[in-house]
Design a protein around this motif. Structure first.
Motif, short mmCIF file in Angstrom:
data_model
loop_
_atom_site.label_atom_id
_atom_site.label_comp_id
_atom_site.label_asym_id
_atom_site.label_seq_id
_atom_site.Cartn_x
_atom_site.Cartn_y
_atom_site.Cartn_z
N SER A 1 -5.56 -2.76 -1.24
CA SER A 1 -4.42 -3.60 -0.87
C SER A 1 -4.92 -5.02 -0.67
O SER A 1 -5.85 -5.26 0.08
CB SER A 1 -3.76 -3.08 0.42
OG SER A 1 -2.63 -3.88 0.76
N ALA B 1 0.82 -1.21 0.00
CA ALA B 1 0.00 0.00 0.00
C ALA B 1 0.86 1.26 0.00
O ALA B 1 0.55 2.24 -0.70
CB ALA B 1 -0.92 -0.01 1.21
N LEU C 1 -7.69 3.44 -2.50
CA LEU C 1 -6.58 2.51 -2.35
C LEU C 1 -7.11 1.09 -2.15
O LEU C 1 -8.00 0.87 -1.34
CB LEU C 1 -5.72 2.90 -1.15
CG LEU C 1 -4.70 1.86 -0.65
CD1 LEU C 1 -3.59 1.65 -1.68
CD2 LEU C 1 -4.11 2.29 0.69
N CYS D 1 0.77 4.23 -2.92
CA CYS D 1 0.47 5.62 -2.59
C CYS D 1 1.61 6.54 -3.00
O CYS D 1 1.38 7.65 -3.52
CB CYS D 1 0.20 5.76 -1.10
SG CYS D 1 -1.35 5.00 -0.55
N SER E 1 -12.94 2.90 5.44
CA SER E 1 -12.10 1.72 5.26
C SER E 1 -12.98 0.49 5.20
O SER E 1 -14.02 0.42 5.87
CB SER E 1 -11.07 1.59 6.38
OG SER E 1 -11.73 1.38 7.63
N PRO F 1 -1.84 9.13 1.82
CA PRO F 1 -2.70 8.03 2.24
C PRO F 1 -3.72 8.42 3.30
O PRO F 1 -4.72 7.73 3.49
CB PRO F 1 -1.72 6.99 2.77
CG PRO F 1 -0.47 7.73 3.06
CD PRO F 1 -0.42 8.85 2.09
N CYS G 1 -9.93 3.29 1.70
CA CYS G 1 -9.11 2.11 1.43
C CYS G 1 -9.91 0.82 1.60
O CYS G 1 -10.80 0.73 2.43
CB CYS G 1 -7.87 2.09 2.31
SG CYS G 1 -8.19 2.31 4.08
#
Length: 266
Positions: free
Chosen positions: A166, A66, A164, A70, A135, A77, A82
């Protein structure tokens, strides 16, 4: 689901023989044969030193990839929503907990317990980066990467902002080795944003695959072998397309009887 048009702003990788995205991209283009037998313990730069020492490997893998994605995207971030996706979460800690409960339950470590929850990795990440954006933690077994990719794409389209993703898993240990065939760690991360005429990064268009489609495989034998060793290595199929210089289309498993058709234009 209609087609979703995106840009890939950043990519991160941490896997055996693939310590970062430039190395992975070169290998996926056929530049060299990576040594996929060993990999040092990750040391993600965005986690404080004390947290790196205490955190389990799942957290370290997820945060390592991650952080690279970024950095490549050039985005903070702390402001990125995310999605952290893991097929099995932390197998080693759950094996420890089961063994301890069966043999000496009063010796169960509170620290181990709080690291056992499935959203531990995204929790560490949010605290370390100061991220207060949304998140999400996902688990989708062998469709883990595709399911996470779908969630990230829909969130980016809905929020009209970068997101994002991951994806990570570590090796199975103990009794669970008989049913979970993971023998290595693997993590990959993407920063995705809605497409724009003046946008940067490779274009990525996602839509449901045709009814007769079957999930693709990477071209390289070593990449196919790595996929068999860790479910999150399914990401290698899309990473291969992103590493190439020509447009490519791949079909990615995203759930039972559901595949994503991913069109990449570098």
């Amino acid at each position: 689901m209609s087609a979703v048009a995106l840009r890939v702003l950043g990519v991160g990788v941490y896997a055996p023989g693939l310590p970062d995205w430039p190395t992975a991209a070169a290998a996926l283009r056929g530049g060299h044969q990576p040594d996929t037998t060993t990999l040092p313990r990750p040391s993600p730069p965005l986690l404080p030193a004390a947290e790196r020492r205490r955190a389990p490997e799942t957290v370290l893998y997820a945060a390592q990839a991650a952080a690279e994605a970024c950095a490549q995207a050039g985005l903070d971030p702390a402001v990125l929503p995310c999605i952290f996706a893991s097929a099995q979460g932390d197998i080693a800690i759950n094996d420890y907990m089961c063994a301890t409960l069966a043999s000496a339950p009063l010796e169960l470590s509170p620290t181990k317990f709080h690291n056992s929850v499935h959203n531990a990795a995204v929790g560490y990440w949010s605290i370390a980066t100061g991220c207060r954006a949304a998140s999400t933690a996902i688990s989708a077994w062998t469709s883990n990467f595709g399911n996470g990719l779908l969630e990230a794409a829909l969130q980016a389209a809905d929020c009209a902002a970068p997101v994002l993703l991951s994806v990570y898993d570590t090796a199975a240990v103990g009794a669970l080795q008989s049913v979970i065939p993971f023998d290595c760690g693997f993590a990959a991360a993407l920063v995705l944003a809605p497409d724009a005429p003046d946008g940067r990064g490779a274009r990525l268009r996602l839509q449901p695959a045709a009814a007769q489609a079957i999930a693709g495989e990477p071209e390289a034998d070593w990449a196919c072998a790595l996929r068999r060793r860790n479910a999150s290595a399914d990401a290698l199929l899309l990473l291969q397309a992103l590493a190439g210089a020509q447009p490519a289309c791949v079909d990615i498993a995203a759930g039972p009887d559901f595949l994503l058709a991913a069109e990449v234009r570098p």
